[in-house]
Design an enzyme around this catalytic site. Structure first.
Site, PDB file in Angstrom:
ATOM      1  CG  HIS A 136      -8.193   3.190  -0.029  1.00  0.00           C
ATOM      2  ND1 HIS A 136      -7.615   2.848  -1.322  1.00  0.00           N
ATOM      3  CD2 HIS A 136      -7.118   4.020   0.511  1.00  0.00           C
ATOM      4  CE1 HIS A 136      -6.227   3.395  -1.302  1.00  0.00           C
ATOM      5  NE2 HIS A 136      -6.210   3.929  -0.043  1.00  0.00           N
ATOM      6  CG  HIS A 172      -2.052   1.110   1.139  1.00  0.00           C
ATOM      7  ND1 HIS A 172      -3.331   0.921   1.182  1.00  0.00           N
ATOM      8  CD2 HIS A 172      -2.048   2.354   0.936  1.00  0.00           C
ATOM      9  CE1 HIS A 172      -4.079   1.637   1.026  1.00  0.00           C
ATOM     10  NE2 HIS A 172      -3.224   2.684   0.946  1.00  0.00           N
ATOM     11  CG  HIS A 212      -1.473   6.233  -2.407  1.00  0.00           C
ATOM     12  ND1 HIS A 212      -2.683   6.226  -3.205  1.00  0.00           N
ATOM     13  CD2 HIS A 212      -1.998   5.836  -1.152  1.00  0.00           C
ATOM     14  CE1 HIS A 212      -3.686   5.598  -2.453  1.00  0.00           C
ATOM     15  NE2 HIS A 212      -3.118   5.466  -1.307  1.00  0.00           N
ATOM     16  CD  GLU A 272      -7.197   6.238   5.510  1.00  0.00           C
ATOM     17  OE1 GLU A 272      -6.212   6.596   5.594  1.00  0.00           O
ATOM     18  OE2 GLU A 272      -7.737   5.988   4.274  1.00  0.00           O
ATOM     19  CG  ASP A 289      -1.596   5.939   2.953  1.00  0.00           C
ATOM     20  OD1 ASP A 289      -1.861   5.534   1.853  1.00  0.00           O
ATOM     21  OD2 ASP A 289      -2.211   6.444   3.805  1.00  0.00           O
TER      22      ASP A 289
END
Length: 361
Positions: A202, A18, A20, A205, A294
Site C-alpha cells: 500500500h 486489490h 480486502h 494513497e 478495495d
C-alpha cells in the site's frame, strides 16, 4: 459507438487484485455472525440499515468513523467457522459479478483475538475460498497483509511463504502511511526477495511520492496498492502535454502495476471525483493501471460498478475495459502459464463475445 451497458459489464470477465476480505462482508452475514459469537457492538441488527450505515460512515469524511466500520467486520471474524463463511461468500459474490480471477487480502494477525493461531486463520480462509469457488468459473487466491503500524511483518511474510503452494500468492502491508514508511519492514521484504516471493505494498494513497519511491526502490515492491499519488510526478502543460518526472517515468517504463480503487480513493480523499481521478490520465499515458474495489461493503461497490463509473465518466468502450482486465491478469501473482491461460481462454474470448453482441445491436 455503443457504450457497454451495466448489465453487459456484469457479464464481462473481470480480474481483481486489490480487495480486502474484511471490507466485503454481506450485511446479513455480519448480523448472523454477531449473534452467533455474542458480538454486541453493531450499530443496528437490521441488514438493510446496516448496509446503509457502513456506506454513510465510510463516506462521512471522518477517519474515525471509517475505521470504526472495520472494527465491526473484524469483530465478527474471530472463529474458524466465521472465516470459512466470509471467504466462501466472498468468492460467490465475486463470481456472480463476473470476476474470473481475484487476489483477496486480509491481515491474519487481526483474527486471533479469540484464540485462533495465524496458521488456523490462513487455513480457514483458504478452505472458504475453495468452497465458494467450487463449480464456479473463478479462481480466488490470498494475499497475506501485515499491519505497518505493528511489528509482525516478518512473521506474516514467513506465513505467506509457508502457504504459497496451497492458495497464498503474495504478501502486502497496509495501514497508516504517514509516519509508518515501508522501510520499517525492510527485513520482511528482503526475506521475501530471498525466497523468490511476490509482494505488493500500500503506497501513494494517503501519502505522496516518498511512499511510492520507498516501496519500489528500497523495498522492491512488485505492485503498488493504489499508487494514486504518482500523479504528483506528472506535470500537464496548459496545452495538455504531460511531462513525466523521473519516478513516474520509471513506474511506467518498468510496467509496475497500479492497483487503483476509484470509489475508495474518493472516500479517503485521494481524489475529488471519478472525473478528476488520475486513472483517466494514467490510462491515456499507458501506465499499467488496474481497476479494483478495495472494500466492497464500505464503498458500496462491486467490480462491475467500478467499470460502469469509468464508462460513464470517460466514455470507455469494450477495448478499454479489456485493456484494464488484461493489465490486471498480466500483473497477478500466479504463474505465467496460468495467467496466459486465463487471458486467452476466458478474458479475451469473453470480451470479444460482448463486443460482437454490442456491435450487432
Amino acid at each position: 459507438m455503443n457504450q457497454p451497458s451495466p448489465a453487459a459489464i456484469r457479464k464481462a470477465p473481470k480480474v481483481l487484485l486489490h480487495d480486502h476480505l474484511d471490507g466485503g462482508l454481506r450485511p446479513e452475514s455480519i448480523v448472523d455472525l454477531a449473534r452467533d459469537s455474542g458480538y454486541a457492538g453493531l450499530p443496528t441488527t437490521d441488514p438493510g440499515n446496516l448496509r446503509t450505515w457502513f456506506a454513510e460512515a465510510s463516506a462521512s469524511g471522518s477517519l474515525e468513523r471509517y475505521l470504526e466500520t472495520f472494527s465491526h467486520t473484524v469483530g465478527v471474524m474471530q472463529s474458524r467457522e466465521a472465516l470459512v463463511r466470509v471467504a466462501a461468500e466472498c468468492a460467490e459474490d465475486l463470481a456472480d459479478d463476473g470476476v474470473v480471477y481475484a487476489e483477496v487480502r486480509y491481515a491474519p494477525e487481526l483474527h486471533t483475538t479469540a484464540g485462533l493461531t495465524l496458521d488456523e486463520v490462513v487455513q480457514a480462509v483458504i478452505e472458504g475460498f475453495e468452497q465458494g469457488s467450487a463449480g464456479r468459473p473463478i479462481k480466488v487466491r490470498s494475499l497475506l497483509t501485515a499491519m505497518r503500524t505493528q511489528a509482525r511483518s516478518r512473521e506474516i511474510a514467513e506465513l505467506a511463504v509457508r502457504y504459497r503452494d496451497v492458495g497464498v500468492v503474495g504478501f502486502d502491508i497496509a495501514g497508516a502511511e504517514a509516519g509508518y514508511p515501508p522501510t520499517r519492514h525492510l527485513d520482511a521484504f528482503e526475506y521475501l526477495q530471498r525466497e523468490n516471493a511476490h509482494f505488493t505494498i500500500h503506497a501513494g494513497e494517503a501519502f505522496g511520492l516518498p511512499s511510492i519511491w520507498q516501496a519500489i526502490q528500497w523495498c522492491g515492491a512488485d505492485r503498488l496498492g493504489h499508487g494514486v499519488r504518482i500523479i504528483d510526478d506528472i506535470q500537464v502543460s496548459p496545452d495538455g502535454e504531460p511531462k513525466l518526472g523521473r519516478l513516474a517515468a520509471y513506474v511506467r517504463d518498468k510496467r509496475i502495476p497500479l492497483e487503483m480503487c476509484p470509489t475508495s480513493n474518493i472516500q479517503t480523499g485521494a481524489a475529488k471525483s471519478i472525473a478528476e481521478h488520475p486513472i483517466g490520465l494514467l490510462r491515456r499515458l499507458h501506465f499499467r493501471v488496474t481497476v479494483n474495489t478495495d472494500n466492497r461493503l464500505m464503498s458500496d461497490t462491486t467490480p462491475s460498478q467500478e467499470f460502469v463509473k469509468l464508462v460513464e465518466t470517460f466514455g470507455y468502450g469494450w477495448d478499454d475495459l479489456q485493456w484494464f482486465a488484461v493489465n490486471a491478469m498480466k500483473s497477478a501473482f500466479i504463474p505465467f502459464d496460468e495467467r496466459l491461460a486465463l487471458i486467452n481462454g476466458q478474458i479475451k474470448p469473453g470480451f470479444a463475445k460482448l463486443k460482437w453482441a454490442g456491435e450487432a445491436q
